[in-house]
Design an enzyme around this catalytic site. Structure first.
Site, PDB file in Angstrom:
ATOM      1  N   VAL A 152     -40.276 -34.639  78.242  1.00  0.00           N
ATOM      2  CA  VAL A 152     -41.640 -35.426  77.801  1.00  0.00           C
ATOM      3  C   VAL A 152     -42.453 -34.349  77.128  1.00  0.00           C
ATOM      4  CG1 VAL A 152     -43.743 -36.317  78.763  1.00  0.00           C
ATOM      5  CG2 VAL A 152     -41.241 -36.829  79.737  1.00  0.00           C
ATOM      6  N   GLY A 153     -42.223 -32.981  77.456  1.00  0.00           N
ATOM      7  CA  GLY A 153     -42.963 -31.996  76.336  1.00  0.00           C
ATOM      8  C   GLY A 153     -42.762 -32.173  75.125  1.00  0.00           C
ATOM      9  N   GLU A 165     -32.322 -27.408  84.461  1.00  0.00           N
ATOM     10  CA  GLU A 165     -33.403 -27.312  85.676  1.00  0.00           C
ATOM     11  C   GLU A 165     -33.028 -28.686  86.687  1.00  0.00           C
ATOM     12  OE1 GLU A 165     -37.311 -28.664  84.920  1.00  0.00           O
ATOM     13  OE2 GLU A 165     -38.170 -26.996  86.032  1.00  0.00           O
ATOM     14  N   GLY A 187     -45.138 -30.754  82.739  1.00  0.00           N
ATOM     15  CA  GLY A 187     -44.126 -31.765  83.342  1.00  0.00           C
ATOM     16  C   GLY A 187     -42.778 -31.116  82.679  1.00  0.00           C
ATOM     17  N   SER A 188     -41.958 -31.876  82.553  1.00  0.00           N
ATOM     18  CA  SER A 188     -40.576 -31.626  81.927  1.00  0.00           C
ATOM     19  C   SER A 188     -40.445 -31.278  80.620  1.00  0.00           C
ATOM     20  CB  SER A 188     -39.844 -32.868  82.182  1.00  0.00           C
ATOM     21  OG  SER A 188     -40.231 -34.132  81.592  1.00  0.00           O
ATOM     22  N   CYS A 234     -41.817 -25.464  89.236  1.00  0.00           N
ATOM     23  CA  CYS A 234     -41.609 -24.960  87.880  1.00  0.00           C
ATOM     24  C   CYS A 234     -41.015 -23.732  88.048  1.00  0.00           C
ATOM     25  CB  CYS A 234     -42.756 -25.221  86.994  1.00  0.00           C
ATOM     26  SG  CYS A 234     -44.059 -24.437  87.556  1.00  0.00           S
ATOM     27  N   GLN A 257     -34.948 -38.800  92.322  1.00  0.00           N
ATOM     28  CA  GLN A 257     -34.640 -37.511  92.353  1.00  0.00           C
ATOM     29  C   GLN A 257     -33.981 -36.958  93.294  1.00  0.00           C
ATOM     30  OE1 GLN A 257     -35.862 -35.584  89.914  1.00  0.00           O
ATOM     31  NE2 GLN A 257     -35.348 -33.534  90.608  1.00  0.00           N
TER      32      GLN A 257
HETATM   33  P1  NAD Z   1     -42.412 -35.485  84.098  1.00  0.00           P
HETATM   34  O1  NAD Z   1     -42.251 -34.930  82.451  1.00  0.00           O
HETATM   35  O2  NAD Z   1     -41.578 -36.588  84.353  1.00  0.00           O
HETATM   36  O3  NAD Z   1     -43.770 -36.275  84.110  1.00  0.00           O
HETATM   37  C1  NAD Z   1     -45.147 -35.334  83.906  1.00  0.00           C
HETATM   38  C2  NAD Z   1     -46.111 -36.346  83.536  1.00  0.00           C
HETATM   39  O4  NAD Z   1     -45.886 -37.015  82.229  1.00  0.00           O
HETATM   40  C3  NAD Z   1     -46.266 -37.534  84.481  1.00  0.00           C
HETATM   41  O5  NAD Z   1     -47.594 -38.063  84.503  1.00  0.00           O
HETATM   42  C4  NAD Z   1     -45.696 -38.732  83.657  1.00  0.00           C
HETATM   43  O6  NAD Z   1     -46.116 -39.758  84.047  1.00  0.00           O
HETATM   44  C5  NAD Z   1     -46.063 -38.176  82.183  1.00  0.00           C
HETATM   45  N1  NAD Z   1     -45.221 -38.916  81.260  1.00  0.00           N
HETATM   46  C6  NAD Z   1     -43.876 -39.329  81.443  1.00  0.00           C
HETATM   47  N2  NAD Z   1     -43.494 -39.918  79.936  1.00  0.00           N
HETATM   48  C7  NAD Z   1     -44.717 -39.758  79.328  1.00  0.00           C
HETATM   49  C8  NAD Z   1     -44.698 -40.172  77.986  1.00  0.00           C
HETATM   50  N3  NAD Z   1     -43.712 -40.537  77.173  1.00  0.00           N
HETATM   51  N4  NAD Z   1     -46.146 -39.964  77.122  1.00  0.00           N
HETATM   52  C9  NAD Z   1     -46.770 -39.263  77.944  1.00  0.00           C
HETATM   53  N5  NAD Z   1     -46.858 -38.955  79.217  1.00  0.00           N
HETATM   54  C10 NAD Z   1     -45.692 -38.972  79.783  1.00  0.00           C
HETATM   55  O7  NAD Z   1     -42.434 -34.473  85.013  1.00  0.00           O
HETATM   56  P2  NAD Z   1     -42.705 -34.529  86.622  1.00  0.00           P
HETATM   57  O8  NAD Z   1     -41.113 -35.088  87.044  1.00  0.00           O
HETATM   58  O9  NAD Z   1     -43.720 -35.084  86.961  1.00  0.00           O
HETATM   59  O10 NAD Z   1     -42.682 -32.972  86.955  1.00  0.00           O
HETATM   60  C11 NAD Z   1     -41.512 -32.043  87.212  1.00  0.00           C
HETATM   61  C12 NAD Z   1     -41.615 -31.205  85.762  1.00  0.00           C
HETATM   62  O11 NAD Z   1     -42.629 -30.450  85.726  1.00  0.00           O
HETATM   63  C13 NAD Z   1     -40.458 -30.064  85.950  1.00  0.00           C
HETATM   64  O12 NAD Z   1     -39.512 -30.075  84.710  1.00  0.00           O
HETATM   65  C14 NAD Z   1     -41.327 -28.915  86.208  1.00  0.00           C
HETATM   66  O13 NAD Z   1     -40.632 -27.626  85.803  1.00  0.00           O
HETATM   67  C15 NAD Z   1     -42.421 -29.185  85.543  1.00  0.00           C
HETATM   68  N6  NAD Z   1     -43.631 -28.212  85.946  1.00  0.00           N
HETATM   69  C16 NAD Z   1     -44.130 -27.252  85.029  1.00  0.00           C
HETATM   70  C17 NAD Z   1     -45.093 -26.534  85.309  1.00  0.00           C
HETATM   71  C18 NAD Z   1     -45.654 -25.377  84.631  1.00  0.00           C
HETATM   72  O14 NAD Z   1     -46.826 -25.045  84.524  1.00  0.00           O
HETATM   73  N7  NAD Z   1     -44.625 -24.594  83.609  1.00  0.00           N
HETATM   74  C19 NAD Z   1     -45.823 -26.889  86.688  1.00  0.00           C
HETATM   75  C20 NAD Z   1     -45.080 -27.772  87.286  1.00  0.00           C
HETATM   76  C21 NAD Z   1     -44.245 -28.774  87.010  1.00  0.00           C
END
Ligand code: NAD
Length: 498
Positions: A232-233, A385, A228-229, A284, A331
């Protein structure tokens, strides 16, 4: 009536304890409700984890090749259901059918990889420094894995995580993105149909701030795999760090495509169109920066704009569409705001930039592919991003400057260079700070058997794809067998300095 979906806990389809729900709507037609899903809470994560813990031994005690057979069967079922899954995925997240078929295929490939890997989980055997002693390693499951996934690859990404976690003998608590809960549910149904024992895989729908957080905090979940983002990471790393949990993070990107004057220009234009506007730029690995050498800049931009005009924006279910909608209204607003930021920063809006309205578009969240020229290194549209169909073009005077611009961002996921010059290609492979480098190909297009992930703020050093995630989900045990019949002391008996 929209279809009603449920959580899957301890082998049963159930509502959330609170009975609260949320709707999942089609971004190409917001009036269409794809499904209604349980809005779960901490108590549902608790139940899911109890089930995952209770079924650990049953799953871990199956021989690995037997687990592999079940996962291979899941691949077979996905083959049968591929078209249905692709259509559902397009309805819930918008990308065109060609791409949702590809997303599903990646899941199938990953299932068959896991099947193959089930007879190849080799350890290490080594000579001992002492006589009559044997050394080798085995791998044990960690226990229960928490899987948290994003919406842009609703099948591929969960399979990248769940197949390796299962093959290694772990049980699962899975929280998919709230924008793509239907595809995730289909995947869990398939695992169940393939014969994964009840209670081993548990699915909990709901918001990240509640369900995700409960997974992070749960003491019985020993490893978290997250995509994910970066924002959040960071939060996940913080909580997991506090609890000494293993965590694999795959995060954002700001991926460059460099084009040198000696490149095949037609091919490079085709590459950037696919890299920047495929999946409506919501990858991503999307090409969000085009770094053009000054000698071909103007010619390249003319061809690029001409070709961008030919892209058909529309509902992903129509085979005529090249580019689907943006995932949701929030978005869309965020991307349109970046278009304003780009203009204010002094970049030239050379193409697109508009929210599309009118008959075909009124019910969804569509926007034009967007190209900014005159972008300077350091501008926000060049650094951040955007996660949408917005391409920033930066003009450079040399190969060295191109590499410097490419690397001057916080991310390091994918990168590409178009050139016919072997020296440039080899130097780019060496110098680009990215987990993926493509030569004469766009920044997107990873294959499931190769490592996938990035440098710098794109992650925390782990890789998905191929054999690499298997390391994330296993605990290594080193075994020493001493058959000398006496006490032998490593480093002491063997001290050659005495
Ligand atoms: P996001 O970070 O908003 O959400 C990802 C997941 O995390 C969702 O399931 C969300 O519900 C969960 N989440 C949100 N807050 C949380 C918390 N506090 N604790 C635990 N879980 C939580 O990302 P998104 O909008 O779903 O996806 C887009 C992002 O993902 C972009 O930044 C993109 O670059 C990245 N992405 C990375 C890869 C990769 O492999 N590097 C692949 C696809 C997408």
């Amino acid at each position: 009536m929209p279809e009603k979906y449920q959580n899957f806990i301890d082998g049963k389809w159930v509502d959330s304890e609170s009975r609260e729900t949320f709707e999942n709507r089609n971004p190409a037609n917001w009036e269409e409700i794809v499904g209604v899903f349980p809005k779960s809470g901490k108590e549902d994560v608790e139940k899911a984890t109890e089930s995952a813990v209770a079924h650990r031994d049953e799953w871990a005690n199956l021989p690995v090749p037997e687990r592999g057979l079940i996962l291979g069967k899941a691949g077979d079922i996905m083959v049968e259901k591929k078209e249905k899954i692709a259509k559902l995925m397009t309805r819930e997240m918008g990308k065109i059918l060609k791409e949702t078929r590809g997303d599903t295929q990646e899941g199938i490939d990953t299932a068959y990889y896991a099947f193959g890997e089930s007879r190849r989980l080799y350890g290490v055997t080594s000579p001992s420094e002492l006589p009559n002693k044997t050394i080798y390693t085995i791998v044990k499951p960690i226990g229960t894995a928490g899987i948290i996934s994003p919406w842009n690859f609703p099948m591929a990404i969960p399979t990248w995580k769940i197949f390796p976690a299962l093959l290694m003998g772990n049980t699962i608590v899975f929280k998919p993105a709230t924008d793509t809960p239907a595809t995730a549910t289909k995947f869990v149904e398939i695992l169940d149909e393939a014969g994964v024992p009840k209670g081993v895989v548990n699915l909990v729908h709901g918001p990240g701030s509640v369900v995700g957080e409960a997974i992070l905090e749960h003491p019985d979940i020993g490893v978290i795999s997250f995509t994910g983002s970066s924002a959040v990471g960071r939060r996940i790393a913080e909580v997991a760090g506090k609890n000494l949990k293993r965590v694999s993070l795959e995060l954002g990107g700001k991926n460059p495509q460099i084009v040198m004057p000696d490149a095949n220009i037609e091919l490079a234009v085709e590459g950037v169109l696919w890299g920047a506007f495929g999946t409506t730029g919501q990858r991503c690995t999307a090409t969000s920066r085009l770094i053009l050498h000054k000698d071909i800049h103007d010619e390249f931009i003319d061809i690029l704009i001409k070709k961008a005009k030919e892209l058909k924006i529309g509902d992903g279910l129509l085979e005529s569409s090249d580019v689907g909608p943006i995932i949701n209204e929030t978005q869309l607003k965020k991307i349109l705001n970046y278009v304003e930021i780009g203009k204010q920063e002094g970049a030239k809006l050379a193409f697109g930039g508009n929210h599309l309205t009118g008959k075909e578009y009124d019910k969804g969240f569509f926007m034009e592919p967007t190209i900014f020229t005159g972008v300077e290194a350091g501008m926000r549209i060049e650094q951040e991003e955007i996660f949408g169909p917005v391409l920033s073009v930066i003009k450079v005077s040399s190969f060295e400057e191109a590499i410097e611009v490419a690397n001057d961002v916080e991310y390091g996921l994918s990168s590409s260079i178009y050139t016919a010059n072997l020296q440039y290609a080899m130097a780019a492979i060496d110098k680009l700070e990215a987990g993926l480098t493509y030569i004469n190909a766009p920044t997107i297009g990873a294959e499931c058997h190769m490592p996938f992930g990035g440098f710098k703020n794109t992650g925390n050093g782990h890789r998905e794809g191929g054999k690499w995630p298997y390391e994330v989900f296993g605990e290594i045990k080193t075994v020493y067998i001493d058959y000398s019949g006496k006490l032998q002391k490593a480093q002491i008996d063997t001290d050659i300095t005495k």
